[in-house]
Design an enzyme around this catalytic site. Structure first.
Site, PDB file in Angstrom:
ATOM      1  N   TYR A 218       0.859  -1.194   0.000  1.00  0.00           N
ATOM      2  CA  TYR A 218       0.000   0.000   0.000  1.00  0.00           C
ATOM      3  C   TYR A 218       0.890   1.237   0.000  1.00  0.00           C
ATOM      4  CZ  TYR A 218      -3.093   3.678   1.733  1.00  0.00           C
ATOM      5  OH  TYR A 218      -3.794   4.848   1.873  1.00  0.00           O
TER       6      TYR A 218
ATOM      7  N   GLU B 185      -3.453   7.346  -4.110  1.00  0.00           N
ATOM      8  CA  GLU B 185      -3.346   6.089  -3.364  1.00  0.00           C
ATOM      9  C   GLU B 185      -3.202   4.928  -4.342  1.00  0.00           C
ATOM     10  OE1 GLU B 185      -5.965   4.904   0.201  1.00  0.00           O
ATOM     11  OE2 GLU B 185      -6.831   3.792  -1.461  1.00  0.00           O
TER      12      GLU B 185
END
Length: 389
Positions: free
Chosen positions: A101, A189
């Site tokens: 992530y 993101e």
């Protein structure tokens, strides 16, 4: 402005962030053509601006044309958390060794940019933060200094990414930070950021939120805006030139100024209410603006009472009051209204409003008292709060 995944990947590609080869499809036939071009196996992905697509059946792996036809037909038109799928992204399926992530956003409290990296990608980062907060490496970045490769490398090392992924991940972080800053984004993101068996790192998903306040610097955003998936209330507010934020409560809030609007939300929360939204009408609360604001608030079925909180500065109290009275003659309001009016010529404004008061239109002199009354009229449980006004 939130981008669809495929738009986010196109956005990332401008900063040389590697993404999977693929294309957009609006029909089953188009999906099959894109799949042939991308090469099997492929992943067929619903394009909606909401999480949980995979669990809802909006992401499917297809090994051949028959599976693409079946999956594309099932996903198009699918309802995912209230969002109807009208477009697909079809991309070549990647071999995945590990999922990570990575993101950048603005930490307003710290007045710095915030980078976050985790070796636990592929799931919602909120779950990781709740179950194992130490699994997320965080780095505050001074906007003046920016992010260089050395700092990005330290961040991926702190996040304990696999050694073979660190160089590629650090390189992507530097590019992602440039995308965030130079692209005027509120959030960028990648989840997951993947490591392939060949040791390559690339973005398998893309989430991008652009800063609408910077839109004047980016005429190229018009191509995104034309396809923007907006809440009808947001669209109505934008069409009327108003600043609107939808929330999940039951008290609709109208105020003049973003700061007053947000503090009104806080006070409503403090007395036991829950804001359904807040709408900033700015400095000119004339009849037209107020009528537009009430029209927007009126479309929200969750609103059980409306709290109008006006502090007159340049705007005069009697002008605000006349605007509210005129607006009530134009809009059939579903919920009772509580008005707190203070500031310049507030006495005259309250006098005007007093001639129209009823059980559906109540004037309360203080912000705290008005918040309590709005919460009570909405059927909420009012509690004591240590607020001076």
């Amino acid at each position: 402005m939130d981008l669809f995944e495929y738009q986010g990947k196109q956005y990332f590609a401008r900063w040389d962030i590697p993404v999977s080869a693929g294309g957009v499809a609006d029909t089953v036939d188009e999906a099959m053509k894109v799949a042939e071009s991308a090469g099997y196996p492929v992943v067929v992905k619903a394009q909606v601006q909401v999480g949980g697509r995979g669990k809802a059946g909006g992401i499917k792996l297809a090994a051949d044309a028959d599976e693409v036809r079946r999956h594309a037909g099932a996903i198009l038109g699918l309802d995912i958390k209230g969002h109807t799928v009208r477009r697909l992204w079809v991309e070549h399926a990647s071999d995945i060794s590990k999922e990570y992530y990575a993101s950048f956003t603005l930490d307003r409290a710290a007045k710095k940019h915030l980078g976050m990296v985790s070796a636990q990608g592929g799931v919602e980062i909120e779950e990781v933060a709740e179950k194992d907060p130490t699994a997320i490496a965080r780095l505050h970045i001074d906007p003046v200094d920016g992010l260089d490769l050395a700092a990005a490398t330290r961040l991926v090392e702190e996040a304990n990414l696999d050694p073979e992924a660190r160089a590629g991940a650090a390189d992507i972080l530097v590019k992602l930070y440039r995308c965030f800053v130079e692209g005027d984004a509120d959030l960028v993101e990648i989840n997951p950021l993947i490591l392939t068996p060949e040791g390559k790192v690339h973005a398998l998903d893309a989430k991008v939120t652009l800063d609408d306040s910077a839109a004047f610097r980016h005429p190229e955003w018009d191509e995104f805006r034309g396809l923007e998936e907006m809440d009808p209330r947001d669209r109505l507010a934008r069409d009327k030139g108003l600043q609107y934020v939808g929330l999940d409560g039951f008290v609709g809030i109208i105020a003049n100024g973003a700061g007053l609007a947000m503090s009104t939300c806080d006070v409503v929360e403090q007395v036991g209410g829950k804001p359904a939204n807040f709408l900033d009408i700015g400095g000119g609360a004339n009849a037209e603006v107020m009528a537009n604001a009430l029209e927007v608030i009126n479309t929200d079925e969750k609103v059980k009472s409306i709290f109008i909180n006006i502090f007159g500065g340049i705007t005069r109290g009697e002008e605000v009051a006349n605007g509210i009275v005129a607006a009530l003659g134009r809009v059939d309001i579903k919920a009772p209204i509580v008005i707190r009016l203070d500031g310049t010529n507030a006495d005259e404004g309250r006098r005007i409003l007093s001639e129209h008061e009823s059980d559906r239109l109540v004037s309360v002199p203080t912000m705290l008292g008005a918040a309590r009354k709005a919460t009570e009229l909405a059927g909420g449980t009012v509690r004591e709060a240590q607020v001076s006004r």
